[in-house]
Design an enzyme around this catalytic site. Structure first.
Site, PDB file in Angstrom:
ATOM      1  CG  ASP A  28       7.213   5.848   0.580  1.00 25.77           C
ATOM      2  OD1 ASP A  28       6.366   4.887  -0.064  1.00 25.77           O
ATOM      3  OD2 ASP A  28       8.131   5.247   1.496  1.00 25.77           O
ATOM      4  CE  LYS A  31       7.995   5.583  -5.927  1.00 26.35           C
ATOM      5  NZ  LYS A  31       8.259   6.021  -4.619  1.00 26.35           N
ATOM      6  N   GLY A  55       6.145  -0.355  -1.949  1.00 26.99           N
ATOM      7  CA  GLY A  55       4.296  -0.551  -2.201  1.00 26.99           C
ATOM      8  C   GLY A  55       4.276   0.889  -2.401  1.00 26.99           C
ATOM      9  CG  HIS A  56       4.373   1.596  -6.221  1.00 27.17           C
ATOM     10  ND1 HIS A  56       4.874   1.052  -7.654  1.00 27.17           N
ATOM     11  CD2 HIS A  56       5.519   1.600  -5.098  1.00 27.17           C
ATOM     12  CE1 HIS A  56       5.896   1.427  -7.236  1.00 27.17           C
ATOM     13  NE2 HIS A  56       6.836   2.100  -5.829  1.00 27.17           N
ATOM     14  CD  GLN A 239      12.753   0.629  -3.960  1.00 26.42           C
ATOM     15  OE1 GLN A 239      13.840   0.250  -5.186  1.00 26.42           O
ATOM     16  NE2 GLN A 239      11.831   0.136  -4.050  1.00 26.42           N
TER      17      GLN A 239
HETATM   18  P1  GDP Z   1       4.895   5.822  -3.382  1.00 31.35           P
HETATM   19  O1  GDP Z   1       5.996   4.329  -3.041  1.00 31.35           O
HETATM   20  O2  GDP Z   1       5.615   6.555  -4.191  1.00 31.35           O
HETATM   21  O3  GDP Z   1       3.814   4.061  -5.177  1.00 31.35           O
HETATM   22  O4  GDP Z   1       4.252   6.187  -2.784  1.00 31.35           O
HETATM   23  P2  GDP Z   1       3.404   5.676  -1.769  1.00 31.35           P
HETATM   24  O5  GDP Z   1       1.331   5.166  -2.140  1.00 31.35           O
HETATM   25  O6  GDP Z   1       3.919   4.508  -0.588  1.00 31.35           O
HETATM   26  O7  GDP Z   1       3.140   6.529  -0.368  1.00 31.35           O
HETATM   27  C1  GDP Z   1       2.113   7.727  -1.525  1.00 31.35           C
HETATM   28  C2  GDP Z   1       0.830   8.203   0.141  1.00 31.35           C
HETATM   29  O8  GDP Z   1      -0.242   9.110   0.007  1.00 31.35           O
HETATM   30  C3  GDP Z   1       0.388   6.728  -0.196  1.00 31.35           C
HETATM   31  O9  GDP Z   1      -0.990   6.436   0.713  1.00 31.35           O
HETATM   32  C4  GDP Z   1      -1.034   6.926  -1.552  1.00 31.35           C
HETATM   33  O10 GDP Z   1      -2.230   6.959  -1.058  1.00 31.35           O
HETATM   34  C5  GDP Z   1      -1.313   8.625  -0.425  1.00 31.35           C
HETATM   35  N1  GDP Z   1      -1.091   9.676  -1.608  1.00 31.35           N
HETATM   36  C6  GDP Z   1      -0.917   9.792  -3.050  1.00 31.35           C
HETATM   37  N2  GDP Z   1      -1.320  10.962  -3.448  1.00 31.35           N
HETATM   38  C7  GDP Z   1      -1.744  11.954  -3.303  1.00 31.35           C
HETATM   39  C8  GDP Z   1      -2.156  13.080  -2.530  1.00 31.35           C
HETATM   40  O11 GDP Z   1      -1.850  14.641  -3.616  1.00 31.35           O
HETATM   41  N3  GDP Z   1      -2.643  13.507  -1.038  1.00 31.35           N
HETATM   42  C9  GDP Z   1      -2.526  13.267  -0.772  1.00 31.35           C
HETATM   43  N4  GDP Z   1      -3.603  13.566   1.001  1.00 31.35           N
HETATM   44  N5  GDP Z   1      -2.115  11.721  -0.082  1.00 31.35           N
HETATM   45  C10 GDP Z   1      -1.650  11.061  -1.098  1.00 31.35           C
HETATM   46  P1  IMO Z   2       8.602   2.800  -2.897  1.00 29.87           P
HETATM   47  O1  IMO Z   2       8.706   1.945  -4.618  1.00 29.87           O
HETATM   48  C1  IMO Z   2      10.692   4.383   0.952  1.00 29.87           C
HETATM   49  C2  IMO Z   2      14.651   2.406   2.014  1.00 29.87           C
HETATM   50  C3  IMO Z   2      14.326   1.364   3.142  1.00 29.87           C
HETATM   51  C4  IMO Z   2      15.811   1.881   3.283  1.00 29.87           C
HETATM   52  C5  IMO Z   2      16.653   1.252   2.335  1.00 29.87           C
HETATM   53  C6  IMO Z   2      17.166   0.502   2.084  1.00 29.87           C
HETATM   54  O2  IMO Z   2       7.748   2.750  -1.733  1.00 29.87           O
HETATM   55  O3  IMO Z   2       9.160   3.978  -2.701  1.00 29.87           O
HETATM   56  P2  IMO Z   2      15.928  -1.937   1.166  1.00 29.87           P
HETATM   57  O4  IMO Z   2      15.157  -3.080   1.442  1.00 29.87           O
HETATM   58  O5  IMO Z   2      15.480  -1.260  -0.841  1.00 29.87           O
HETATM   59  O6  IMO Z   2      17.550  -2.640   1.340  1.00 29.87           O
HETATM   60  O7  IMO Z   2      16.340  -0.804   1.953  1.00 29.87           O
HETATM   61  O8  IMO Z   2      15.536   2.218   1.371  1.00 29.87           O
HETATM   62  N1  IMO Z   2      13.757   1.863   1.034  1.00 29.87           N
HETATM   63  C7  IMO Z   2      12.117   2.997   1.078  1.00 29.87           C
HETATM   64  N2  IMO Z   2      11.720   3.139   1.610  1.00 29.87           N
HETATM   65  N3  IMO Z   2       9.623   3.786  -0.023  1.00 29.87           N
HETATM   66  C8  IMO Z   2      10.203   2.570  -0.542  1.00 29.87           C
HETATM   67  O9  IMO Z   2      10.025   2.100  -1.756  1.00 29.87           O
HETATM   68  C9  IMO Z   2      11.234   1.753  -0.577  1.00 29.87           C
HETATM   69  N4  IMO Z   2      12.161   0.458  -0.433  1.00 29.87           N
HETATM   70  C10 IMO Z   2      13.430   1.005  -0.166  1.00 29.87           C
HETATM   71  O10 IMO Z   2      13.452   2.129   3.856  1.00 29.87           O
HETATM   72  O11 IMO Z   2      15.923   3.213   4.174  1.00 29.87           O
HETATM   73 MG    MG Z   3       5.371   3.353  -1.051  1.00 26.59          MG
END
Ligand code: GDP
Ligand code: IMO
Ligand code: MG
Length: 444
Positions: A28, A31, A55-56, A239
């Site tokens: 998270d 990416k 979840g991206h 991840q």
């Molecule tokens: P990922 O799994 O690495 O793709 O990240 P996620 O999408 O799960 O979580 C990142 C969260 O931060 C999302 O809600 C994005 O919309 C938000 N986000 C990404 N970059 C920024 C930033 O520079 N500032 C803020 N405030 N939010 C951001």
């Molecule tokens: P993105 O790509 C954050 C965590 C779960 C748990 C561990 C194992 O959005 O960054 P799993 O279901 O993979 O067997 O769970 O990994 N986890 C993540 N945490 N971002 C993710 O993906 C994750 N995918 C799995 O919360 O701790």
């Molecule tokens: Mg994510």
């Protein structure tokens, strides 16, 4: 050698550039947002590990899209999207994601290629994941409940059904019957929960398989051809490094290799095909699920990070644990990934904090160490050793030029560069595609 060149077999000088984007914390990091931004310059984008546990989030002109399996280049119509062999695939989730995008006018079919070698996630994998987690009590991992662990176990055990099995009905039925018998035995007799109807599983696979078959491809060959033809390629990690099954905080990890080296294995290209590794790092730390997290905060600052950063899981909606930037863990992740340059995201979330802390060492059994423990079970006993920096009060939201950042924000970024030993090439100053500072573009 010369004969090979004459025959057009050596075209490396015209090859496109390949960039790997990986999270270097606990996932998270942002990416998806950065992959979407960078795909402006690529011919194809590839997911190479994980599954729909990811979840991206992409925000473009205020419109939000959350992707779980489909690469974060799908919103750019000219970019080919690839799901590589390293991904474990849940067909209902894939098709739901495709339908949702297509209902919004995003063309997916015709642009998405899926490796015929992808192992499938079956309903029994999901039941096994959930049964184990509920039996785990205090030792539960806090998985996403998506069946990821059991699906990767079956891959290693040579029991998986793969996309290619959808093309052979007899083989599909035979392999499913064998897997279902084992899974249901464990569900019923070990976990004491209800088994899954094997007939219904087969019917669903056959039905959904018909829709997925046209997407199956030899994706390694496709990527190699693209690269040789001069297209840039982007490899989208899911991840983060601290969740890597080998290098993360085992056993509190996911079940795939999340580090950059797996971009090769999980896509089928050789390691020589890659040019640059972009390590995505939040300006602070978050973690979802259980496991060690030395810099976790339970105070007002933790609440500030959670609220301003809107730190809720994009897949499960769970609140993310928040804490200060952990340079010790990140330095280890830089090593495991061979990071070329960093992208620091969510800098804006630190706006308004008086003092900032960076964890530069751990105190472990009376001693201060500057690297993560060799024995990961000692991780839980590590206490952070902090260095303090002054914060800033001006808003950094949406800033696109380095010089426009408050002096203390630049100082904070410079300190991250120093302690990690890699340059900050990009900075994200908001969730929208347009809110970035690009110091050095990975494709330049
Ligand atoms: P990922 O799994 O690495 O793709 O990240 P996620 O999408 O799960 O979580 C990142 C969260 O931060 C999302 O809600 C994005 O919309 C938000 N986000 C990404 N970059 C920024 C930033 O520079 N500032 C803020 N405030 N939010 C951001
Ligand atoms: P993105 O790509 C954050 C965590 C779960 C748990 C561990 C194992 O959005 O960054 P799993 O279901 O993979 O067997 O769970 O990994 N986890 C993540 N945490 N971002 C993710 O993906 C994750 N995918 C799995 O919360 O701790
Ligand atoms: Mg994510």
């Amino acid at each position: 050698m010369l004969r090979a060149a004459d025959q057009g077999l050596m075209t490396a000088s015209r090859a496109g550039r390949s960039v790997i984007v990986v999270g270097i914390q606990w996932g998270d990091e942002g990416k998806g947002k950065i992959v979407d931004l960078l795909t402006e310059r690529v011919g194809a984008v590839v997911r190479f590990q994980g599954g729909h546990n990811a979840g991206h989030t992409l925000i473009i002109g205020g419109e939000k899209t959350v992707l779980h399996l489909i690469p974060s280049g799908i919103l750019r119509p000219d970019v080919a999207c690839v799901i590589g062999n390293g991904v474990v695939l849940h067909l209902p989730s894939l098709l739901q994601e495709i339908d949702r995008l297509e209902s919004r006018g995003v063309q997916v079919t015709g642009r998405l290629r899926i490796s015929a070698a992808c192992p499938l996630i079956l309903p029994t994998h999901i039941e096994l994941d959930r049964a184990r987690e509920s039996a785990g009590g205090a030792r539960a991992i806090g998985t996403t409940g998506r069946g990821i662990g059991p699906a990767y176990e079956d891959k290693a055990a040579r029991r998986s059904l793969r996309i290619s099995d959808l093309f052979d009905p007899a083989r599909l039925a035979e392999r499913l019957a064998a897997a279902a018998a084992l899974h249901n035995f464990v569900l019923e007799h070990y976990h004491k929960v209800a088994p899954v109807d094997a007939g219904a599983m087969l019917e669903e696979l056959q039905r959904l398989g018909e829709r997925v078959k046209p997407l199956a491809a030899d994706t390694a060959l496709f990527l190699d051809e693209q690269r040789r033809a001069g297209a840039n390629l982007l490899f989208e990690g899911a991840q983060g490094a601290m969740l890597d099954v080998d290098h993360g905080t085992y056993p509190y990890v996911t079940s795939s290799n999340t580090t950059a080296g797996f971009a090769a294995t999980g896509s089928g290209l050789g390691i020589g095909a890659f040019d640059y590794v972009l390590g995505i790092v939040k300006a602070y730390s978050t973690r979802v699920g259980a496991g060690p997290f030395p810099t976790e905060l339970f105070d007002d600052t933790g609440r500030h990070l959670a609220e301003v950063g809107v730190e809720f899981g994009s897949t499960t909606g769970r609140p993310r644990r928040c804490g200060w930037f952990d340079a010790v863990a990140a330095r280890r992740a830089v090593l495991h990934n061979g990071v070329t340059g960093l992208c620091v995201t969510k800098l804006d979330v630190l706006d308004g904090l008086d003092r900032l802390k960076i964890c530069v060492g751990y105190r472990l059994r009376g001693q201060v160490v500057d690297s993560t423990p060799v024995f990961v079970d000692q991780y839980a006993d590590c206490e952070p050793v902090y260095e303090e920096l002054p914060g800033w009060h001006a808003s950094t939201v949406g800033i696109t030029a380095l010089e426009a950042l408050p002096a203390n924000a630049r100082r904070y970024l410079e300190r991250i560069e120093e302690v990690l030993g890699v340059p900050v090439d990009m900075i994200s100053t908001g969730a929208d595609r347009a809110q970035n500072i690009i110091v050095r573009h990975p494709f330049d």
